[in-house]
Motif scaffolding. Structure first.
Motif, mmCIF file in Angstrom:
data_model
loop_
_atom_site.group_PDB
_atom_site.id
_atom_site.type_symbol
_atom_site.label_atom_id
_atom_site.label_comp_id
_atom_site.label_asym_id
_atom_site.label_seq_id
_atom_site.Cartn_x
_atom_site.Cartn_y
_atom_site.Cartn_z
ATOM 1 N N HIS A 177 0.849 -1.183 0.000
ATOM 2 C CA HIS A 177 0.000 0.000 0.000
ATOM 3 C C HIS A 177 0.881 1.227 0.000
ATOM 4 O O HIS A 177 2.010 1.181 0.436
ATOM 5 C CB HIS A 177 -0.852 0.056 1.260
ATOM 6 N N ALA B 22 -2.803 0.126 5.141
ATOM 7 C CA ALA B 22 -3.966 0.955 4.866
ATOM 8 C C ALA B 22 -5.235 0.366 5.455
ATOM 9 O O ALA B 22 -6.165 1.076 5.790
ATOM 10 C CB ALA B 22 -4.116 1.133 3.366
ATOM 11 N N ASP B 23 -5.254 -0.956 5.570
ATOM 12 C CA ASP B 23 -6.438 -1.608 6.109
ATOM 13 C C ASP B 23 -6.809 -1.108 7.499
ATOM 14 O O ASP B 23 -7.942 -1.158 7.898
ATOM 15 C CB ASP B 23 -6.189 -3.119 6.240
ATOM 16 N N GLN C 272 -6.059 1.891 8.748
ATOM 17 C CA GLN C 272 -6.217 3.323 8.915
ATOM 18 C C GLN C 272 -7.689 3.656 9.087
ATOM 19 O O GLN C 272 -8.540 3.110 8.405
ATOM 20 C CB GLN C 272 -5.675 4.061 7.698
ATOM 21 N N ALA C 273 -7.945 4.543 10.014
ATOM 22 C CA ALA C 273 -9.332 4.924 10.217
ATOM 23 C C ALA C 273 -9.826 5.687 9.000
ATOM 24 O O ALA C 273 -9.114 6.475 8.404
ATOM 25 C CB ALA C 273 -9.443 5.795 11.455
#
Lengths: 147, 145
Positions: free
Chosen positions: B5, B23-24, B26-27
């Motif tokens: 990512h 990235a998964d 990340q809010a």
């Protein structure tokens, strides 16, 4: 004699090109759930139900029907497959956001479904599944007889 | 699964992938989906000797709803995605919103605008951007003295 003229530091700006992520008030697709509390794997899934069916939709761009397996065992639905990688010889990668390779997602189904009647369609990179409720799971009207 | 990512720094520049912040996880601050929302497609950007290759995931788009423009060194992709019904306001699971995809990449004078070609298949948009002649490797003839 071969003389490469595009080596780094040889007159070519290495920071080109640049991605304008912030423009146009768009939302990133970084894989986080829209609700913030449902981080996703690949593929991202939307699911809902109505009286007769469960509906499940998944974004699987680049995946062909031949690369996709869908199965139901008990109350679990499995979507798995492979997303082919685009290979270029000698290429330099500047940005890799797309997810490739094999994937597998397992979802617990909230009701029994009739596995023999599941319908799957794949169109423009979107997989749509229609899972009819099993007979036993359908709401049914109970006739009340007057004495 | 390739989990490469790149991070989103909000400045428009490319930042290298960070192994510590996939990235998964990340809010995402996006609230609920509203009609007319637009999304940035995930992209890969690859450079070969002769061209740049930009690949964008635009699932749900059709080829006639795709617009690829190159203007003043800026490439802009737009892919219309028809609204579809999700059968009611309550989702059992909602991991993505449905809306048009838009993203831009600045190439400056690094490409030959006349040679840009785009193709679309199965939710993937691929744009080939040939490098400007001045950026391609070239063979220099060495003459015997």
């Amino acid at each position: 004699m071969l003389l490469p003229t595009n080596r780094p530091g040889f007159g070519f700006p290495r920071n080109l090109p640049s991605l304008f992520d912030q423009m146009l008030e768009t939302l990133p697709r970084w894989g986080a759930g829209l609700d913030g509390d449902q981080p996703t794997g690949f593929p991202a899934i939307n699911a809902w139900g109505d009286e007769d069916n469960l509906h499940i939709e998944a974004e699987v761009p680049g995946v062909g029907i031949e690369d996709l397996q869908i199965s139901v065992l008990g109350d679990e639905l499995t979507i798995e497959g492979t997303r082919p990688e685009r290979e270029l010889q000698g290429a330099r990668e500047h940005r890799r956001e797309r997810r490739v390779g094999s994937f597998r997602r397992v979802l617990s189904l909230p009701v029994d479904v009739d596995a023999d009647r599941i319908e799957a369609t794949l169109e423009n990179g979107v997989l749509s599944l229609l899972l009819p409720h099993a007979e036993a799971a359908r709401p049914r009207a109970i006739e009340v007889r007057a004495n | 699964m390739n989990s490469a990512h790149t991070q989103h720094d909000g400045t428009g520049s490319i930042t290298p992938p960070s192994p510590t912040a996939p990235a998964d996880q990340q809010a995402c601050t996006a609230p609920t989906v509203a009609a007319g929302r637009r999304y940035q497609p995930r992209v890969d950007l690859i450079e070969s000797d002769d061209e740049w290759l930009l690949v964008a995931d635009v699932p749900g788009a059709t080829s006639d709803g795709i617009d690829v423009r190159f203007e003043d060194g800026l490439l802009t992709l737009q892919a219309r995605v028809a609204a579809r019904s999700f059968g009611g306001p309550k989702f059992a699971r909602r991991e993505y919103g449905v809306g048009d995809f838009v993203r831009s990449v600045r190439f400056g004078d690094a490409v030959d605008p006349d040679g840009i070609v785009a193709e679309y298949d199965r939710g993937e948009l691929v744009v080939h951007l040939p490098k400007a002649a001045s950026l391609k490797p070239r063979t220099i003839q060495v003459r015997a003295g």
